[in-house]
Design a protein around this motif. Structure first.
Motif, short mmCIF file in Angstrom:
data_model
loop_
_atom_site.label_atom_id
_atom_site.label_comp_id
_atom_site.label_asym_id
_atom_site.label_seq_id
_atom_site.Cartn_x
_atom_site.Cartn_y
_atom_site.Cartn_z
N TYR A 163 0.88 -1.28 -0.07
CA TYR A 163 -0.07 0.05 -0.07
C TYR A 163 0.99 1.06 -0.09
CZ TYR A 163 -2.83 3.49 2.52
OH TYR A 163 -3.50 4.63 2.75
N ALA A 214 -11.25 11.09 6.40
CA ALA A 214 -11.07 9.89 5.94
C ALA A 214 -12.39 9.13 5.96
CB ALA A 214 -9.77 9.38 6.74
N SER A 240 -13.74 7.85 2.30
CA SER A 240 -13.83 6.33 2.19
C SER A 240 -15.22 5.88 1.91
CB SER A 240 -13.53 5.58 3.39
OG SER A 240 -12.39 6.06 3.72
N ALA A 273 -6.59 7.47 0.10
CA ALA A 273 -5.40 8.29 0.79
C ALA A 273 -4.97 9.04 -0.15
CB ALA A 273 -4.47 7.32 1.42
N THR A 300 1.03 6.47 6.78
CA THR A 300 0.80 5.14 5.87
C THR A 300 0.76 3.97 6.79
OG1 THR A 300 1.71 5.95 3.96
CG2 THR A 300 1.46 3.67 3.88
N VAL A 325 -2.65 3.34 8.69
CA VAL A 325 -3.99 3.45 8.26
C VAL A 325 -4.92 2.47 8.81
CG1 VAL A 325 -3.31 1.48 6.58
CG2 VAL A 325 -4.85 3.08 5.90
N GLU A 354 -9.80 4.30 6.70
CA GLU A 354 -10.13 3.78 5.31
C GLU A 354 -10.53 2.46 5.38
OE1 GLU A 354 -7.60 5.53 5.94
OE2 GLU A 354 -7.24 7.35 4.67
N THR A 386 -5.07 -4.43 8.33
CA THR A 386 -3.57 -3.55 8.28
C THR A 386 -3.26 -3.64 9.80
OG1 THR A 386 -4.65 -1.36 9.33
CG2 THR A 386 -4.83 -1.87 7.06
#
Lengths: 296, 309
Positions: B89, B131, B135, B177, B238, B241, B244, B260
């Protein structure tokens, strides 16, 4: 053809002053406009989608508006006794009060660090600044368990308190105070008998105001956008900010698709205040991270 | 010495004043930064052990676990998979986002570009959208039954790939993102570009250097510190994350509860009630963020400024 397109966009008065070497470039303008269209796309989509009822959302052409915007707003307002507007008020409270307190705390600390010499100053500044690099993940979960021990989880305090101190805000306040509040002015005020806190409120604060707006905006957007902290801290949905609320609504939507039109309308209404605030104040967003200076 | 210090406000007054001004910041920092970090560290070396039959609240006790939580996190297949996923990602997102941000910033800085005000504000606008909301909007744009792209492509007989299923969902999340971050980074870079005195490159232009040459040879090297800062902040964001994928989860079958690293931490702490493992995992993520940021800084500094000596 390209030339006429561009010249139509160029103001005549300006075209005269531009030298031949700096004629407008179709390519540069087009690339930038494509970027702008990409950024507008989801917002344009939500404008159209929010005019449709639950069935139309899945069946009709996206960019043909329907007539159900008002029905959707009414339905959203009636959803569980106005819960949506409660979320909006909560968000305004978290972001507004949080950012205001954060600005006060940051500017006081920044002023002290910029204008006083005292033992331990370098250490205090270094430790506070290190906070910039601390990832939120190692904070949110222990914050939950620490607040749980004093019974503050699932209250407004749980979302407000952890977001008041902002290492980056303190850093900006210090840099900006050094640059914009002359020590001579402080000395003069002191000779006239003004106390330190009076000097801070009456003299330093007005001089620091562009930086204060920047700190306020950063923190405001940061709190408004924060999802993980309220998601962890709150169980009672009447305390939710809009982000956690809409996330929950979308989750229910996967079993009750009729809720999707509420989610879409809710998303549209929730971005209006922030986008408006943002457009009004966008000239304050000139931040130079590399040099650490604020230009406003 | 006294002649020097009388110029300084704090010297003549009580020494307490600066500390009073710092007091709220320090108290809040200790409570909400320092204490949680220490607490996470402590928890990460503990575990819960069942005493006797393990019945009731007195049936469990907390014991020292050494590195056990760290070992089990680092050998956990789900966690390792989530780390790999976030790696992919980041490799998709960061170069694309910063590359586009730099391109847009340079175009904004070019005297030959038109409609700058509109483009600058519009590209920065997504920064104002949380976000979760972005999303949600992109989620619907990716959803084949709602999306206008699928609708239009179908008319031409084209079937678009479903970004919400399979591994492609990483691209979907990276796009969200990218949409939210490109404008902010553009503004940071543009602000640095504006700070360059124009006479530095006016001379080069008179010598016949093209706009592209000026950008590559003069502008980009000068704003390198800003580029490095944006890259470090992007790396930090990042690896964390969370919003999202959590928001897209109800729309996609391919987002697991350990998609994640942060989602893994959340699951351990609140679904499995294993705060000890969650703490160890979050310490690992934090250390990885520090290490990556510093490593990046070292590599970049050697590349960018190594030739100066």
């Amino acid at each position: 053809m390209a030339a006429t397109l561009v010249s139509a966009r160029t103001r005549p008065s300006r075209a005269i002053t531009v030298s031949p070497r700096e004629r407008s470039s179709f390519f540069s303008t087009a690339v930038l406009l494509i970027g702008a269209l990409y950024c507008l796309l989801p917002i344009v989509w939500v404008l159209f989608a929010s005019t449709k009822d639950g069935g139309e959302l899945f069946t009709t052409n996206t960019f043909v508006p329907s007539t159900h915007l008002w029905d959707n707003i009414v339905e959203l307002t009636q959803y569980r006794g106005g819960l949506y507007w409660r979320w909006m008020l909560n968000t305004a409270l978290y972001a507004g009060v949080g950012a205001l307190l954060s600005t006060v705390v940051s500017s006081l600390a920044g002023f002290a660090l910029a204008k006083y010499e005292f033992k331990g100053k370098a250490t205090v500044f270094t430790v506070l600044l290190a906070g910039v690099l601390v990832p939120g993940v190692i904070l949110a979960i222990p914050q939950y368990f620490l607040l749980a021990q004093i019974g503050l989880t699932n209250t407004y305090w749980a979302v407000l308190l952890p977001q008041i101190v902002s290492p980056y805000g303190i850093y900006l306040a210090r840099i900006y105070t050094s640059a914009s509040v002359p020590t001579d002015v402080i000395e003069a005020a002191r000779t006239d008998g003004a106390g330190d806190f009076r000097i801070f409120w009456r003299i330093a604060i007005p001089m620091m105001s562009p930086a204060l707006v920047t700190i306020f905006l950063f923190q405001f957007v940061g709190i408004w956008n924060n999802f993980m902290l309220p998601y962890i801290m709150l169980g009672n949905d009447s305390l939710y900010p809009i982000t956690v609320g809409l996330n929950g609504l979308l989750n229910q939507g996967s079993s009750v698709p009729a809720l999707y039109s509420l989610v879409v309308t809710g998303a549209l209404l929730s971005i209006i205040p922030l986008v408006a605030l943002f457009l009004v104040l966008q000239r304050f967003w000139k931040v130079d991270l590399g040099a650490g200076a604020v230009k406003a | 010495m006294t002649t020097v210090t009388t110029r300084r406000p704090g010297a003549r007054r009580g020494l307490a004043t600066p500390w009073l001004m710092l007091f709220p910041a320090i108290v809040l920092f200790v409570l909400f930064f320092a204490a949680p970090i220490v607490y996470t560290l402590v928890l990460s070396f503990q575990k819960s052990q069942v005493k006797g039959l393990g019945l009731g609240s007195g049936g469990r006790s907390t014991v020292f676990a050494g590195l056990e939580n760290y070992v089990s996190a680092l050998t956990d297949a789900d966690f390792l998979a989530s780390v790999a996923r976030v790696g992919v990602y980041g490799l998709i997102l960061i170069p694309t986002m910063l590359g586009l941000a730099l391109l847009f910033a340079l175009l904004l800085d070019s005297k030959r570009t038109r409609a700058k005000g509109f483009s600058r504000v519009t590209i920065f606008l997504p920064y104002a959208v949380p976000a979760v909301i972005s999303s949600l909007l992109w989620g619907f744009l990716f959803l084949p039954s709602v999306s206008p792209f699928f609708d239009i492509a179908n008319r031409f007989g084209i079937t678009l790939p479903d970004l919400l299923s399979g591994d492609a969902v990483i691209v979907a999340i990276a796009n969200i993102a990218l949409w939210g971050g490109v404008g902010f980074n553009m503004v940071v870079m543009y602000t640095s570009l504006k700070a360059i005195p124009t006479d530095i490159y006016e001379a080069a232009k008179l010598d016949g250097a093209s706009e592209v040459q000026v950008a590559l040879r003069i502008k980009i090297p000068i704003i390198m510190p800003s580029l490095i800062m944006t890259a470090i902040f992007s790396i930090i964001a990042t690896l964390q994350v969370f919003a999202e994928p959590v928001t897209l989860k109800p729309l996609s079958n391919s987002i697991s509860s350990t998609f994640t690293p942060l989602m893994t931490v959340y699951r351990d702490a609140f679904t499995r009630n294993d705060v000890y493992s969650a703490s160890a995992t979050s310490i690992i993520i934090a250390v990885a963020i520090f290490a990556l940021s510093f490593l990046f800084l070292r590599v970049v500094q050697r590349r960018a400024f190594g030739g100066e000596n």
